[in-house]
Write an enzyme that holds these catalytic residues in place. Structure first.
Site, PDB file in Angstrom:
ATOM      1  N   LYS A 214       9.608  -7.310  -6.756  1.00  0.00           N
ATOM      2  CA  LYS A 214      10.710  -7.068  -5.821  1.00  0.00           C
ATOM      3  C   LYS A 214      12.048  -7.452  -6.476  1.00  0.00           C
ATOM      4  O   LYS A 214      12.067  -8.090  -7.542  1.00  0.00           O
ATOM      5  CB  LYS A 214      10.451  -7.863  -4.535  1.00  0.00           C
ATOM      6  CG  LYS A 214       9.184  -7.400  -3.794  1.00  0.00           C
ATOM      7  CD  LYS A 214       8.997  -8.141  -2.472  1.00  0.00           C
ATOM      8  CE  LYS A 214       7.739  -7.676  -1.759  1.00  0.00           C
ATOM      9  NZ  LYS A 214       7.564  -8.344  -0.444  1.00  0.00           N
TER      10      LYS A 214
ATOM     11  N   TYR B 176       7.414   0.918   3.659  1.00  0.00           N
ATOM     12  CA  TYR B 176       7.123  -0.142   4.632  1.00  0.00           C
ATOM     13  C   TYR B 176       6.998   0.394   6.066  1.00  0.00           C
ATOM     14  O   TYR B 176       7.218  -0.362   7.018  1.00  0.00           O
ATOM     15  CB  TYR B 176       8.209  -1.216   4.561  1.00  0.00           C
ATOM     16  CG  TYR B 176       7.984  -2.244   3.455  1.00  0.00           C
ATOM     17  CD1 TYR B 176       6.790  -2.957   3.369  1.00  0.00           C
ATOM     18  CD2 TYR B 176       8.967  -2.524   2.517  1.00  0.00           C
ATOM     19  CE1 TYR B 176       6.576  -3.907   2.373  1.00  0.00           C
ATOM     20  CE2 TYR B 176       8.769  -3.476   1.512  1.00  0.00           C
ATOM     21  CZ  TYR B 176       7.562  -4.162   1.457  1.00  0.00           C
ATOM     22  OH  TYR B 176       7.359  -5.108   0.475  1.00  0.00           O
TER      23      TYR B 176
ATOM     24  N   PHE C 273      11.830  -7.901  11.591  1.00  0.00           N
ATOM     25  CA  PHE C 273      12.399  -8.128  10.258  1.00  0.00           C
ATOM     26  C   PHE C 273      12.536  -6.837   9.447  1.00  0.00           C
ATOM     27  O   PHE C 273      12.918  -6.878   8.282  1.00  0.00           O
ATOM     28  CB  PHE C 273      11.547  -9.146   9.481  1.00  0.00           C
ATOM     29  CG  PHE C 273      10.090  -8.772   9.343  1.00  0.00           C
ATOM     30  CD1 PHE C 273       9.669  -7.871   8.368  1.00  0.00           C
ATOM     31  CD2 PHE C 273       9.129  -9.333  10.177  1.00  0.00           C
ATOM     32  CE1 PHE C 273       8.335  -7.518   8.235  1.00  0.00           C
ATOM     33  CE2 PHE C 273       7.790  -8.983  10.053  1.00  0.00           C
ATOM     34  CZ  PHE C 273       7.388  -8.078   9.080  1.00  0.00           C
TER      35      PHE C 273
ATOM     36  N   ARG D   1      -4.237  -8.722  -4.603  1.00  0.00           N
ATOM     37  CA  ARG D   1      -3.776  -9.494  -3.432  1.00  0.00           C
ATOM     38  C   ARG D   1      -4.091 -10.981  -3.632  1.00  0.00           C
ATOM     39  O   ARG D   1      -3.318 -11.844  -3.228  1.00  0.00           O
ATOM     40  CB  ARG D   1      -4.466  -8.986  -2.157  1.00  0.00           C
ATOM     41  CG  ARG D   1      -4.122  -7.551  -1.801  1.00  0.00           C
ATOM     42  CD  ARG D   1      -2.802  -7.402  -1.115  1.00  0.00           C
ATOM     43  NE  ARG D   1      -2.773  -8.014   0.199  1.00  0.00           N
ATOM     44  CZ  ARG D   1      -1.741  -7.932   1.033  1.00  0.00           C
ATOM     45  NH1 ARG D   1      -0.650  -7.252   0.682  1.00  0.00           N
ATOM     46  NH2 ARG D   1      -1.769  -8.524   2.204  1.00  0.00           N
TER      47      ARG D   1
ATOM     48  N   ASN E  82       9.618 -12.884  -1.608  1.00  0.00           N
ATOM     49  CA  ASN E  82       8.341 -13.376  -2.130  1.00  0.00           C
ATOM     50  C   ASN E  82       7.899 -12.667  -3.417  1.00  0.00           C
ATOM     51  O   ASN E  82       6.726 -12.532  -3.701  1.00  0.00           O
ATOM     52  CB  ASN E  82       7.262 -13.351  -1.038  1.00  0.00           C
ATOM     53  CG  ASN E  82       7.110 -11.993  -0.389  1.00  0.00           C
ATOM     54  OD1 ASN E  82       7.637 -11.003  -0.873  1.00  0.00           O
ATOM     55  ND2 ASN E  82       6.362 -11.948   0.703  1.00  0.00           N
TER      56      ASN E  82
ATOM     57  N   HIS F  88       4.940  -7.316  -4.472  1.00  0.00           N
ATOM     58  CA  HIS F  88       4.177  -6.581  -3.456  1.00  0.00           C
ATOM     59  C   HIS F  88       2.883  -6.074  -4.073  1.00  0.00           C
ATOM     60  O   HIS F  88       2.863  -5.677  -5.234  1.00  0.00           O
ATOM     61  CB  HIS F  88       4.974  -5.373  -2.949  1.00  0.00           C
ATOM     62  CG  HIS F  88       4.112  -4.351  -2.256  1.00  0.00           C
ATOM     63  ND1 HIS F  88       3.744  -4.472  -0.935  1.00  0.00           N
ATOM     64  CD2 HIS F  88       3.503  -3.222  -2.717  1.00  0.00           C
ATOM     65  CE1 HIS F  88       2.945  -3.446  -0.620  1.00  0.00           C
ATOM     66  NE2 HIS F  88       2.793  -2.676  -1.684  1.00  0.00           N
TER      67      HIS F  88
ATOM     68  N   GLU G 188       0.782   4.530  -1.470  1.00  0.00           N
ATOM     69  CA  GLU G 188       1.935   3.927  -2.147  1.00  0.00           C
ATOM     70  C   GLU G 188       2.076   4.439  -3.587  1.00  0.00           C
ATOM     71  O   GLU G 188       3.189   4.673  -4.054  1.00  0.00           O
ATOM     72  CB  GLU G 188       1.816   2.400  -2.101  1.00  0.00           C
ATOM     73  CG  GLU G 188       1.956   1.879  -0.664  1.00  0.00           C
ATOM     74  CD  GLU G 188       1.587   0.414  -0.492  1.00  0.00           C
ATOM     75  OE1 GLU G 188       1.317  -0.276  -1.497  1.00  0.00           O
ATOM     76  OE2 GLU G 188       1.572  -0.059   0.670  1.00  0.00           O
TER      77      GLU G 188
HETATM   78  P1  RTP Z   1       3.995  -6.957   0.870  1.00  0.00           P
HETATM   79  O1  RTP Z   1       3.630  -5.775   1.738  1.00  0.00           O
HETATM   80  O2  RTP Z   1       5.461  -7.023   0.556  1.00  0.00           O
HETATM   81  O3  RTP Z   1       3.122  -7.024  -0.347  1.00  0.00           O
HETATM   82  O4  RTP Z   1       3.685  -8.305   1.634  1.00  0.00           O
HETATM   83  P2  RTP Z   1       2.373  -8.656   2.465  1.00  0.00           P
HETATM   84  O5  RTP Z   1       1.417  -7.493   2.461  1.00  0.00           O
HETATM   85  O6  RTP Z   1       1.869  -9.958   1.965  1.00  0.00           O
HETATM   86  O7  RTP Z   1       2.973  -8.872   3.901  1.00  0.00           O
HETATM   87  P3  RTP Z   1       3.295  -7.792   5.035  1.00  0.00           P
HETATM   88  O8  RTP Z   1       2.708  -8.266   6.303  1.00  0.00           O
HETATM   89  O9  RTP Z   1       2.944  -6.405   4.564  1.00  0.00           O
HETATM   90  O10 RTP Z   1       4.876  -7.910   5.169  1.00  0.00           O
HETATM   91  C1  RTP Z   1       5.744  -7.189   4.325  1.00  0.00           C
HETATM   92  C2  RTP Z   1       6.897  -8.060   3.933  1.00  0.00           C
HETATM   93  O11 RTP Z   1       7.705  -8.305   5.070  1.00  0.00           O
HETATM   94  C3  RTP Z   1       8.292  -9.588   4.949  1.00  0.00           C
HETATM   95  N1  RTP Z   1       7.964 -10.377   6.111  1.00  0.00           N
HETATM   96  N2  RTP Z   1       8.840 -11.127   6.710  1.00  0.00           N
HETATM   97  N3  RTP Z   1      10.141 -12.849   8.527  1.00  0.00           N
HETATM   98  C4  RTP Z   1       8.835 -12.647   8.630  1.00  0.00           C
HETATM   99  O12 RTP Z   1       8.176 -13.203   9.460  1.00  0.00           O
HETATM  100  C5  RTP Z   1       8.216 -11.716   7.719  1.00  0.00           C
HETATM  101  N4  RTP Z   1       6.951 -11.339   7.751  1.00  0.00           N
HETATM  102  C6  RTP Z   1       6.785 -10.491   6.715  1.00  0.00           C
HETATM  103  C7  RTP Z   1       7.731 -10.275   3.733  1.00  0.00           C
HETATM  104  O13 RTP Z   1       8.685 -10.206   2.694  1.00  0.00           O
HETATM  105  C8  RTP Z   1       6.506  -9.444   3.407  1.00  0.00           C
HETATM  106  O14 RTP Z   1       6.242  -9.441   2.025  1.00  0.00           O
HETATM  107 MG    MG Z   2       2.002  -5.557   2.969  1.00  0.00          MG
END
Ligand code: RTP
Ligand code: MG
Length: 147
Positions: free
Chosen positions: A9, A49, A57, A85, A112, A115, A126
């Site tokens: 990112k 996304y 968010f 993951r 973070n 991704h 994707e």
């Molecule tokens: P990513 O898609 O970026 O790999 O992250 P992830 O699967 O671990 O998490 P996901 O649930 O898909 O969420 C996507 C991104 O949204 C942001 N986020 N912010 N403020 C919050 O509570 C919140 N929750 C999620 C994070 O940057 C997350 O990577």
């Molecule tokens: Mg995700």
């Protein structure tokens, strides 16, 4: 062979973490099928996304992911979707285990650093957003016989 989409990112690019992150996947034994530095348009970010469209968010997430270049990659190998993951760690870096990318390199849930696709369906979707079929390299590494 299984493939997944991984992306450093904008915060990871700014913090000079591309090499560190690429290195972890290489050392694990996976093969890089494609990679490029790219700045996402708002449309591409919203498509990528789209599952989070209704989340509070979402605006912040799109604005962050388009704020500078990302390093887009496709990694290939046995079980790579789930393993990526695991290498990446929990979404919230404050809960990510030491040894994982987020556990070692990040603090904030919004920033973070990396991704990774969360399922075979997401990986296929994707990869197609970011890469054309002809950009995906199909090759063998001699070192693959050791992993
Ligand atoms: P990513 O898609 O970026 O790999 O992250 P992830 O699967 O671990 O998490 P996901 O649930 O898909 O969420 C996507 C991104 O949204 C942001 N986020 N912010 N403020 C919050 O509570 C919140 N929750 C999620 C994070 O940057 C997350 O990577
Ligand atoms: Mg995700």
């Amino acid at each position: 062979m299984e493939r997944t989409y991984v992306m450093v990112k904008p915060d990871g690019v700014q913090r000079n973490l591309i090499g560190n992150i690429v290195s972890r996947f290489e050392q694990k034994g996976y093969t890089l099928a494609a990679a490029k530095l790219v700045t996402l348009s708002k449309e591409t970010a919203e498509t990528h996304y789209s599952e989070h469209r209704e989340r509070p968010f979402f605006g912040e997430l799109v604005s962050f992911i388009t704020s500078g270049p990302v390093f887009a990659m496709v990694w290939e190998g046995e079980g790579v979707i789930k393993a990526a993951r695991q290498l990446i760690g929990a979404t919230n870096p404050s809960e990510a285990a030491p040894g994982t990318i987020r556990g070692d390199l990040a603090v904030n849930v919004g920033m973070n650093v990396v991704h990774g696709s969360d399922s075979p369906e997401s990986a296929e979707r994707e990869i197609a957003i970011f890469f054309k079929e002809e950009e995906l390299n199909d090759y063998q590494k001699d070192s693959n016989k050791w992993v």
